[in-house]
Design a protein around this motif. Structure first.
Motif, mmCIF file in Angstrom:
data_model
loop_
_atom_site.group_PDB
_atom_site.id
_atom_site.type_symbol
_atom_site.label_atom_id
_atom_site.label_comp_id
_atom_site.label_asym_id
_atom_site.label_seq_id
_atom_site.Cartn_x
_atom_site.Cartn_y
_atom_site.Cartn_z
ATOM 1 N N LEU A 231 -6.326 -10.695 2.891
ATOM 2 C CA LEU A 231 -7.470 -9.506 2.360
ATOM 3 C C LEU A 231 -8.310 -9.064 3.418
ATOM 4 O O LEU A 231 -8.742 -7.843 3.460
ATOM 5 N N LEU B 60 0.848 -1.295 -0.032
ATOM 6 C CA LEU B 60 0.150 0.011 -0.139
ATOM 7 C C LEU B 60 0.763 1.189 -0.023
ATOM 8 O O LEU B 60 2.047 1.289 0.562
ATOM 9 N N LEU C 25 -5.981 -5.013 -4.408
ATOM 10 C CA LEU C 25 -6.611 -5.879 -3.072
ATOM 11 C C LEU C 25 -7.614 -6.785 -3.534
ATOM 12 O O LEU C 25 -9.038 -6.582 -3.297
ATOM 13 N N GLY D 76 -5.330 -0.132 -4.460
ATOM 14 C CA GLY D 76 -3.967 -0.790 -4.525
ATOM 15 C C GLY D 76 -3.636 -0.556 -6.037
ATOM 16 O O GLY D 76 -4.247 -1.023 -7.046
ATOM 17 N N ILE E 214 -0.113 -6.886 1.843
ATOM 18 C CA ILE E 214 -1.234 -7.551 1.833
ATOM 19 C C ILE E 214 -1.054 -8.775 0.994
ATOM 20 O O ILE E 214 -0.242 -8.728 -0.274
ATOM 21 N N ALA F 189 -6.988 -5.882 5.132
ATOM 22 C CA ALA F 189 -6.779 -4.940 4.137
ATOM 23 C C ALA F 189 -7.286 -3.714 4.788
ATOM 24 O O ALA F 189 -6.689 -2.505 4.694
#
Length: 376
Positions: free
Chosen positions: A345, A43, A137, A65, A365, A348
């Protein structure tokens, strides 16, 4: 069998929790396109700004993302070579640039893909419209035909490769646009986020005489010192912009810096940056200061013959150089110091909030960590 849907962390409302839900994937792959299983997404501060609604014109819902790496699971026609002509097959690990049209003034006359009139930035893609997901993501993502891709070296960790897709390539392009670093020069890095940290390392690696990094919080400045900053200035301890300018003036024996890079994007950054420049210095603007930006003293720009240079993200050439830079200096800089431990995830939402609060330097992630839990 090619997947038709993917689980993704979807932004449906600014400043609201990301929702884990099923998103469709393109039923057919146009020539030049690909479908990739995301193996790692890192990120960026821009992701946090998008989540916060700093860019209110962004259409929702969307999958955030834009720094990711993945393995090919399906290819459209004529997608079997990367930008360097290397073969791409099922299972090949790739990184890629934002898509470009290849036919506009920026692409053809200027030959600068970053200036493409129809560049495929992730925040332009809604999750409820074809091709649904080009962000990171997610378990699977779509790589558009105009996105130049590169095969990732076998020895490069996924996390490093993902970060090359924005943080690293943006910094390398900014230094290139500035014309490089002279060995005796003083370089000021505004910002101690991922871009500022990579910028600190690059300034040191390219032989700057003195590197000054300005930012916060303390844990980021500690990494900046590990990456070669001779001096760090905490914005928490020195909150007055004019005091920060005075400190740089003192550190440079009143001459000012040869190069100042804005990797912060704060309202005062460009005013400070110009005032920190010495005669014939260069201020490189990478950060987005926003609508509350302080005015830049143009009399100082004129009087000192300062060059103010804009630098926007990066293209596939910057991406290629980023992969090589990370590899070449892997023994000199602890790149892993920038990254948090990977989460799935399902983590996230917490990761993007940590980026917004600056409690994470660079969140990571790995969609596979809770694959079974999410896909059920």
């Amino acid at each position: 069998m090619r997947p038709r849907v993917t689980m993704a962390a979807v932004l449906r409302e600014f400043n609201a929790p990301l929702e884990i839900e099923q998103v469709p994937l393109p039923a057919d792959l146009p020539p030049g396109s690909a479908l990739v299983r995301v193996t790692r997404t890192t990120l960026c501060g821009t992701d946090a700004h998008l989540w916060q609604g700093v860019l209110p014109f962004v259409g929702l819902p969307q999958v955030l993302g834009h720094e990711m790496v993945g393995e090919v699971v399906a290819l459209g026609q004529h997608a079997d070579r990367d930008a360097l002509g290397r073969p791409i097959t099922h299972g090949t690990r790739l990184v890629w640039s934002e898509s470009v049209c290849g036919s506009c003034y920026g692409c053809t006359v200027l030959r600068e893909p970053v200036l493409c009139a129809d560049r495929g930035y992730g925040f332009r893609q809604r999750a409820d419209k074809w091709p649904f997901v080009i962000g990171g993501l997610t378990q699977y993502t779509y790589v558009p035909p105009g996105a130049h891709r590169l095969v990732v070296p076998d020895a490069m960790p996924d996390t490093w490769a993902a970060s090359a897709g924005c943080a690293v390539k943006t910094v390398l392009r900014a230094f290139a646009n500035a014309g490089g670093v002279r060995p005796e020069s003083t370089v000021v890095i505004q910002g101690a986020g991922p871009l500022g940290l990579v910028g600190t390392a690059l300034a040191r690696a390219t032989g700057a005489g003195r590197v000054i990094t300005i930012g916060g919080p303390a844990n980021r400045l500690a990494i900046a010192r590990e990456y070669g900053a001779d001096v760090t200035i905490s914005i928490d301890e020195v909150s007055d912009p004019d005091e920060r300018v005075a400190l740089v003036e003192e550190l440079t024996e009143a001459r000012g810096a040869e190069l100042v890079f804005d990797f912060a994007g704060s309202p005062s950054a460009n005013r400070e940056g110009v005032l920190m420049c010495g005669q014939r210095g260069k201020h490189v603007v990478v950060g987005l200061a926003g609508p509350q930006a302080m005015p830049v003293p143009m009399d100082v720009v004129m009087g000192r013959e300062i060059q103010v240079i804009g630098s926007l993200n990066g293209d596939v050439s910057d991406l290629d150089r980023s992969l090589r830079f990370l590899t070449a200096f892997r023994d000199r800089f602890d790149w892993d110091a920038m990254f948090d431990a990977p989460v799935g995830l399902s983590g996230a939402d917490g990761a993007i909030k940590a980026m917004a609060a600056m409690t994470a330097v660079k969140a990571v992630i790995d969609p596979a960590l809770d694959f079974e839990e999410i896909s059920g």
